[in-house]
Write a protein that holds these residues in place. Structure first.
Motif, PDB file in Angstrom:
ATOM      1  N   PHE A 142      -9.403  -2.480  -9.811  1.00 34.55           N
ATOM      2  CA  PHE A 142      -8.256  -1.714 -10.282  1.00 34.55           C
ATOM      3  C   PHE A 142      -7.854  -0.615  -9.301  1.00 34.55           C
ATOM      4  O   PHE A 142      -6.669  -0.265  -9.213  1.00 34.55           O
ATOM      5  N   VAL A 143      -8.796  -0.077  -8.547  1.00 37.80           N
ATOM      6  CA  VAL A 143      -8.451   0.896  -7.504  1.00 37.80           C
ATOM      7  C   VAL A 143      -7.587   0.217  -6.451  1.00 37.80           C
ATOM      8  O   VAL A 143      -6.563   0.761  -6.019  1.00 37.80           O
ATOM      9  N   VAL A 144      -7.983  -0.976  -6.014  1.00 36.32           N
ATOM     10  CA  VAL A 144      -7.206  -1.704  -5.004  1.00 36.32           C
ATOM     11  C   VAL A 144      -5.824  -2.047  -5.538  1.00 36.32           C
ATOM     12  O   VAL A 144      -4.821  -1.870  -4.839  1.00 36.32           O
ATOM     13  N   ILE A 145      -5.745  -2.521  -6.763  1.00 39.16           N
ATOM     14  CA  ILE A 145      -4.446  -2.848  -7.362  1.00 39.16           C
ATOM     15  C   ILE A 145      -3.577  -1.597  -7.468  1.00 39.16           C
ATOM     16  O   ILE A 145      -2.387  -1.615  -7.132  1.00 39.16           O
ATOM     17  N   ASP A 146      -4.166  -0.491  -7.907  1.00 39.47           N
ATOM     18  CA  ASP A 146      -3.428   0.763  -8.044  1.00 39.47           C
ATOM     19  C   ASP A 146      -2.909   1.245  -6.687  1.00 39.47           C
ATOM     20  O   ASP A 146      -1.749   1.653  -6.578  1.00 39.47           O
ATOM     21  N   LEU A 147      -3.747   1.192  -5.672  1.00 40.47           N
ATOM     22  CA  LEU A 147      -3.312   1.608  -4.339  1.00 40.47           C
ATOM     23  C   LEU A 147      -2.208   0.700  -3.819  1.00 40.47           C
ATOM     24  O   LEU A 147      -1.249   1.166  -3.195  1.00 40.47           O
ATOM     25  N   GLY A 148      -2.333  -0.586  -4.078  1.00 45.81           N
ATOM     26  CA  GLY A 148      -1.290  -1.530  -3.642  1.00 45.81           C
ATOM     27  C   GLY A 148       0.036  -1.246  -4.318  1.00 45.81           C
ATOM     28  O   GLY A 148       1.088  -1.229  -3.661  1.00 45.81           O
ATOM     29  N   SER A 181       0.980   1.599  -5.640  1.00 45.65           N
ATOM     30  CA  SER A 181       1.458   2.901  -5.164  1.00 45.65           C
ATOM     31  C   SER A 181       2.135   2.768  -3.809  1.00 45.65           C
ATOM     32  O   SER A 181       3.207   3.340  -3.576  1.00 45.65           O
ATOM     33  N   GLU A 182       1.517   2.013  -2.905  1.00 43.38           N
ATOM     34  CA  GLU A 182       2.119   1.812  -1.588  1.00 43.38           C
ATOM     35  C   GLU A 182       3.432   1.047  -1.694  1.00 43.38           C
ATOM     36  O   GLU A 182       4.386   1.329  -0.968  1.00 43.38           O
ATOM     37  N   LEU A 183       3.489   0.084  -2.590  1.00 40.23           N
ATOM     38  CA  LEU A 183       4.721  -0.676  -2.803  1.00 40.23           C
ATOM     39  C   LEU A 183       5.845   0.245  -3.277  1.00 40.23           C
ATOM     40  O   LEU A 183       6.977   0.166  -2.780  1.00 40.23           O
ATOM     41  N   PHE A 184       5.547   1.146  -4.213  1.00 41.81           N
ATOM     42  CA  PHE A 184       6.550   2.094  -4.691  1.00 41.81           C
ATOM     43  C   PHE A 184       6.964   3.055  -3.587  1.00 41.81           C
ATOM     44  O   PHE A 184       8.154   3.367  -3.431  1.00 41.81           O
ATOM     45  N   ARG A 185       6.002   3.552  -2.811  1.00 42.56           N
ATOM     46  CA  ARG A 185       6.345   4.452  -1.703  1.00 42.56           C
ATOM     47  C   ARG A 185       7.247   3.750  -0.706  1.00 42.56           C
ATOM     48  O   ARG A 185       8.216   4.327  -0.211  1.00 42.56           O
ATOM     49  N   TRP A 186       6.942   2.496  -0.382  1.00 43.89           N
ATOM     50  CA  TRP A 186       7.757   1.735   0.552  1.00 43.89           C
ATOM     51  C   TRP A 186       9.151   1.520  -0.027  1.00 43.89           C
ATOM     52  O   TRP A 186      10.149   1.677   0.656  1.00 43.89           O
ATOM     53  N   PHE A 187       9.222   1.171  -1.329  1.00 41.57           N
ATOM     54  CA  PHE A 187      10.510   0.916  -1.972  1.00 41.57           C
ATOM     55  C   PHE A 187      11.368   2.189  -2.021  1.00 41.57           C
ATOM     56  O   PHE A 187      12.563   2.139  -1.805  1.00 41.57           O
ATOM     57  N   LEU A 188      10.732   3.332  -2.295  1.00 48.08           N
ATOM     58  CA  LEU A 188      11.489   4.578  -2.383  1.00 48.08           C
ATOM     59  C   LEU A 188      11.915   5.105  -1.017  1.00 48.08           C
ATOM     60  O   LEU A 188      12.878   5.865  -0.919  1.00 48.08           O
ATOM     61  N   SER A 189      11.251   4.676   0.031  1.00 43.56           N
ATOM     62  CA  SER A 189      11.605   5.160   1.370  1.00 43.56           C
ATOM     63  C   SER A 189      12.743   4.343   1.984  1.00 43.56           C
ATOM     64  O   SER A 189      13.249   4.715   3.045  1.00 43.56           O
ATOM     65  N   ILE A 190      13.122   3.265   1.356  1.00 40.55           N
ATOM     66  CA  ILE A 190      14.199   2.416   1.912  1.00 40.55           C
ATOM     67  C   ILE A 190      15.533   3.105   1.781  1.00 40.55           C
ATOM     68  O   ILE A 190      15.893   3.766   0.922  1.00 40.55           O
TER      69      ILE A 190
END
Length: 61
Positions: free
Chosen positions: A44-50, A52-61
């Motif tokens: 669940f830590v790996v899934i959560d980090l993934g 989170s990174e997906l949201f950060r990438w999406f919001l930075s577009i």
């Protein structure tokens, strides 16, 4: 008061019927439970980090 005494008498009677695990079995079960908990926590830590990174990438577009 009689019903309470009857209840606890029944509890004691049922507890005598319980088959308790031996020390070796208990150790094995404990290792299985702890390893499963650690695995699931890491999963669940790996899934959560993934996510989170997906949201950060999406919001930075």
């Amino acid at each position: 008061m009689g019903k309470i005494r009857e209840f606890f008498s029944g509890v004691v009677s049922e507890m005598r019927k319980v088959s308790w695990p031996k020390r070796k079995e208990l150790t094995k079960y404990t290792v299985v439970v702890l390893s499963t908990v650690v695995f699931m926590a890491l999963f669940f830590v790996v899934i959560d980090l993934g996510i989170s990174e997906l949201f950060r990438w999406f919001l930075s577009i």
